[in-house]
Design an enzyme around this catalytic site. Structure first.
Site, short mmCIF file in Angstrom:
data_model
loop_
_atom_site.label_atom_id
_atom_site.label_comp_id
_atom_site.label_asym_id
_atom_site.label_seq_id
_atom_site.Cartn_x
_atom_site.Cartn_y
_atom_site.Cartn_z
N ARG A 37 0.82 -1.22 0.00
CA ARG A 37 0.00 0.00 0.00
C ARG A 37 0.85 1.26 0.00
NH1 ARG A 37 -4.82 -2.13 3.95
NH2 ARG A 37 -6.11 -2.96 2.28
N LYS A 195 -20.04 -18.03 1.05
CA LYS A 195 -21.46 -17.87 1.37
C LYS A 195 -22.25 -16.98 0.41
CE LYS A 195 -21.58 -18.67 6.30
NZ LYS A 195 -21.73 -18.02 7.60
N GLY A 348 -10.29 -10.49 -0.62
CA GLY A 348 -9.15 -10.94 0.18
C GLY A 348 -8.63 -12.30 -0.25
N GLY A 371 -13.50 -4.15 0.70
CA GLY A 371 -14.90 -3.80 0.92
C GLY A 371 -15.43 -2.84 -0.14
P1 ADP Z 1 -13.08 -13.37 -1.09
O1 ADP Z 1 -12.33 -13.08 0.18
O2 ADP Z 1 -12.15 -13.44 -2.27
O3 ADP Z 1 -14.23 -12.43 -1.32
P2 ADP Z 1 -14.67 -15.41 0.23
O4 ADP Z 1 -14.18 -14.92 1.55
O5 ADP Z 1 -16.08 -15.20 -0.10
O6 ADP Z 1 -13.70 -14.85 -0.95
O7 ADP Z 1 -14.46 -16.99 0.14
C1 ADP Z 1 -13.20 -17.61 0.27
C2 ADP Z 1 -13.30 -18.87 1.06
O8 ADP Z 1 -14.28 -19.76 0.54
C3 ADP Z 1 -11.99 -19.63 1.02
O9 ADP Z 1 -11.42 -19.65 2.32
C4 ADP Z 1 -12.37 -21.04 0.55
O10 ADP Z 1 -11.73 -22.05 1.28
C5 ADP Z 1 -13.85 -21.08 0.81
N1 ADP Z 1 -14.54 -22.03 -0.07
C6 ADP Z 1 -14.47 -22.11 -1.40
N2 ADP Z 1 -15.17 -23.16 -1.85
C7 ADP Z 1 -15.70 -23.76 -0.79
C8 ADP Z 1 -16.54 -24.91 -0.60
N3 ADP Z 1 -16.95 -25.66 -1.64
N4 ADP Z 1 -16.88 -25.26 0.66
C9 ADP Z 1 -16.43 -24.52 1.70
N5 ADP Z 1 -15.67 -23.44 1.60
C10 ADP Z 1 -15.30 -23.05 0.37
MG MG Z 2 -12.68 -13.62 2.23
#
Ligand code: ADP
Ligand code: MG
Length: 393
Positions: A37, A195, A348, A371
């Protein structure tokens, strides 16, 4: 979207206030563990200095209590590192909101952690007015905090003579505007991760814009449920099945699609030693957990990405942290890297995947704002951007 740009303004002899994002990670002793950063903020600072401005730069750091500066919250180590990068000392000024400090043209000072000031987070008007009085030109170069209306990100922009975007902020807005404003088609979005609930608004907003919406991870599991498929004990949100249907319907109404996995990688537990099995998406058993998309699905999605004009990526499609569930995310990452499409990515864990597969150089734009990036995808107006636009009207 139109805003003034730092690089278009006359700056000689002007007092320039730069709100940067220098919120770097530190270890327990305050040592900077990662300085991306600070490095990313250099172009704006160097431009202003070269143009002969008297430069003030500030940032938030950590989560200080307003009204008291604890040593751990001080920007001192950041000022030191910035000084090394700029090749000149960067003096740190404390208690700066009422002015009374000196900055000469061609000189840069760092103003102590802005979140220590009372009223910063609440966007207090009196504080904003005082800070505005410090400068001739206000520069917001902190996209990562653009979704927050605080005194240094929003309030003071109202009262300064000129408000503009720094080069980092401008690059971010240009890239996001290019991807979602008037995209080269087909526009393909990948929204994956754990999620649906955290990304529901993004899914709905993108469903109205994109040609293909690729879902993955726990999000895909909920969409499989909605399609009447069995998913065993996979991570999913059955309460959001109706919302998943709504997304599918928005897409269908426009002749667009949400492709579902045809094969998946399952295991009975989630651990480093878990035994992974590839099965058809229709053959998931009651005690299976879907932890990645299968190779056939990954290839199908890679083909779509290969034909895309624009790609927006947020979220890994599997538990890529464990090697046996990483192949799907790796294939997607490679496909994006190899694609001729204009591509943007953020989030992230998405950034962690990009680093893991070494494809940072092959993505057109990687968003620095976690965010703020997600809120932009949600179609929300970012307050810090909105005020720059208003001040340009
Ligand atoms: P980002 O931070 O890029 O926005 P998220 O925080 O929404 O992404 O999701 C990332 C997490 O989702 C990772 O830690 C990964 O392990 C988990 N993940 C991906 N696929 C699955 C799955 N099929 N079941 C459970 N967790 C999952
Ligand atoms: Mg995440």
């Amino acid at each position: 979207m139109t805003f003034r740009r730092l690089t278009d303004l006359p700056l000689a002899g002007k007092r320039v206030f730069i709100r940067a994002d220098l919120n770097v990670p530190q270890d327990d002793d305050g040592n900077i563990t990662e300085d991306t950063r600070i490095r990313a903020s250099l172009p704006g600072l160097e431009h202003a200095l070269k143009a002969g401005a008297a430069v003030m730069v500030t940032s938030h750091l950590g989560r200080p209590t307003e009204g008291k500066l604890e040593p751990a919250d001080s920007l001192a180590p950041i000022a030191k590192r910035l000084g090394e990068m700029l090749g000149r000392p960067v003096r740190l000024v404390q208690n700066w909101i009422d002015g009374g400090f000196d900055v000469k043209p061609g000189e840069v000072v760092m103003l102590e952690n802005c979140r220590v000031n009372k009223g910063e987070k609440k966007n207090d008007e009196a504080l904003a007015r005082k800070m505005a009085a410090l400068c001739d030109v206000y520069v917001n170069d902190a996209f990562g905090t653009a979704h927050r209306a605080e005194a240094t990100t929003h309030g003071m922009a109202k009262y300064v003579p000129v408000a503009c975007a720094g080069p980092l902020m401008a690059a971010e807005l240009d890239a996001l505007g290019k991807a979602l404003g008037n995209p080269a088609r087909p526009l393909v979005a990948i929204v994956a991760g754990s999620k649906v609930s955290t990304k529901l608004t993004i899914l709905k907003t993108l469903a109205a814009k994109v040609d293909q919406l690729i879902v993955g991870g726990g999000i895909a599991n909920t969409f499989m449920l909605a399609a009447g498929m069995r998913i065993g004990k996979s991570l999913a949100e059955p309460a959001l099945v109706d919302e998943a249907h709504a997304v599918i319907d928005i897409m269908k109404a426009r002749g667009a699609e949400v492709p579902l996995p045809v094969d998946v990688v399952v295991a009975n537990d989630l651990s480093v030693l878990a035994r992974a099995n590839r099965v058809a998406a229709t053959e998931v058993r009651p005690d299976d957990m879907i932890l990645d998309i299968g190779p056939q699905t990954a290839q199908m999605l890679a083909n779509m990405l290969g034909k895309a004009g624009t790609i927006v990526w947020n979220g890994p499609v599997g538990v890529f942290e464990f090697d046996q569930f990483a192949a799907g995310t790796r294939t997607i990452a490679r496909a994006i890297a190899d694609s001729k499409a204009f591509s943007i990515a953020g989030g992230g864990d998405t950034l962690a995947a990009i680093a893991k597969y070494g494809i940072a150089g092959d993505i057109s734009y990687i968003s620095t704002g976690g965010g703020a990036f997600l809120e932009f995808l949600e179609g929300k107006k970012l307050p810090a951007v909105e005020i720059l636009e208003q001040r340009n009207a």
